[in-house]
Design a protein around this motif. Structure first.
Motif, PDB file in Angstrom:
ATOM      1  N   THR A 194     -16.113  37.738  43.989  1.00 24.60           N
ATOM      2  CA  THR A 194     -17.080  37.870  45.162  1.00 24.60           C
ATOM      3  C   THR A 194     -15.921  37.989  46.163  1.00 24.60           C
ATOM      4  O   THR A 194     -15.065  37.364  46.146  1.00 24.60           O
ATOM      5  CB  THR A 194     -18.000  36.833  45.044  1.00 24.60           C
ATOM      6  N   GLU A 214     -20.172  38.737  48.558  1.00 25.76           N
ATOM      7  CA  GLU A 214     -20.921  40.306  48.073  1.00 25.76           C
ATOM      8  C   GLU A 214     -19.661  40.457  46.538  1.00 25.76           C
ATOM      9  O   GLU A 214     -18.355  40.361  46.734  1.00 25.76           O
ATOM     10  CB  GLU A 214     -20.103  40.979  48.531  1.00 25.76           C
ATOM     11  N   ASN A 256     -16.755  37.448  49.855  1.00 25.73           N
ATOM     12  CA  ASN A 256     -17.376  37.103  51.236  1.00 25.73           C
ATOM     13  C   ASN A 256     -18.635  37.199  51.139  1.00 25.73           C
ATOM     14  O   ASN A 256     -19.730  37.636  52.172  1.00 25.73           O
ATOM     15  CB  ASN A 256     -16.642  37.752  52.176  1.00 25.73           C
ATOM     16  N   HIS A 287     -14.083  33.474  44.050  1.00 27.22           N
ATOM     17  CA  HIS A 287     -14.744  33.510  45.282  1.00 27.22           C
ATOM     18  C   HIS A 287     -13.707  33.357  46.123  1.00 27.22           C
ATOM     19  O   HIS A 287     -13.241  32.654  46.504  1.00 27.22           O
ATOM     20  CB  HIS A 287     -16.154  32.237  45.169  1.00 27.22           C
TER      21      HIS A 287
END
Length: 241
Positions: free
Chosen positions: A38, A42, A40, A91
């Motif tokens: 991901t 998304e 940020n 992430h």
């Protein structure tokens, strides 16, 4: 030596067996192969093509430095944070700065933050810490860039140091006005007058004045401005001037 009890021996064997099984799972199965990334918050559709990850490698063998460098090549990105997620995800957060002060852009009227290097950062929707001095009378420039006014970068580390060592005084500073090109005007909560200071000596002059008040209990309530820019001298501008 006292022999180990049967229960303890069984427990140790179980731990060894579990450890060997865990190693086998890691080495001979693909459970830790990168599954998701991901950016940020998304999801990234193709981490390999979009960011330079290896879709067939373990999360622990990814070229994180290379990925970070690729992201930082974008002029709008100044900071990259990468964290692991269970069982096999990564992430990425970019430009996650903690503001050390606030700045009001006089052209747009927008309130923004700035970090310890004087880089302009947006305030998140859940920002709750408003106990920061506000710098006014200046323009900020682009988000995530160093503030267009270089004086903000001079003030930022002084504010960080003041907050670390004298948090009570830091919280009393309401505003630092930079409309003048030759000095900064400081407004402090509880004082009926303002302070003129040099930007490069903001912390030293402000802290020195507070110590002067504490030591001598000087009568300054009739002042409208106190000029602290001169060595070994405090110039008082009275309300009559």
């Amino acid at each position: 030596m006292k022999p180990l009890s049967k229960r303890i021996r069984l427990a140790l064997v179980a731990v060894v067996v579990f450890g060997l099984g865990l190693v086998s799972v890691i080495e001979f199965t693909d459970w830790h192969v990168l599954e998701a990334v991901t950016l940020n918050g998304e999801p990234v559709d193709d981490p390999e093509a979009d960011l330079g990850f290896d879709n067939t490698a373990s999360v622990f063998e990814q070229p994180l430095r290379k990925v970070a460098s690729r992201l930082l090549s974008d002029d709008k990105i100044a900071k990259v944070d990468i964290s692991y997620g269970f069982p096999a995800s990564l992430h990425i957060e970019t430009n996650r700065f903690t503001p050390v002060g606030l700045v009001l852009d006089r052209q747009s009227g927008r309130l923004l933050g700035f970090n310890a290097q004087g880089r302009v950062v947006p305030l998140s929707s859940d920002h709750r810490n408003w106990e920061h001095p506000v710098i006014t009378g200046t323009t900020t420039g682009g988000i995530f860039e160093l503030c267009a006014d270089p004086r903000v970068a001079l003030l930022a580390p002084q504010l960080v140091h003041l907050a670390d060592d004298h948090i009570e005084l830091y919280r009393l500073i309401d505003e630092i006005d930079l409309r003048s090109e030759t000095f900064a005007t400081v407004t402090m909560s509880g004082l009926p007058y303002r302070l003129k200071v040099s930007v490069v000596s903001f912390e030293e002059q402000t802290l020195g004045f507070v110590r002067f008040l504490e030591k001598y209990e000087s009568e300054t309530d009739s002042s409208r401005m106190i000029d602290l820019r001169f060595a070994n001298m405090i110039v008082q501008e009275s309300l009559r001037n």
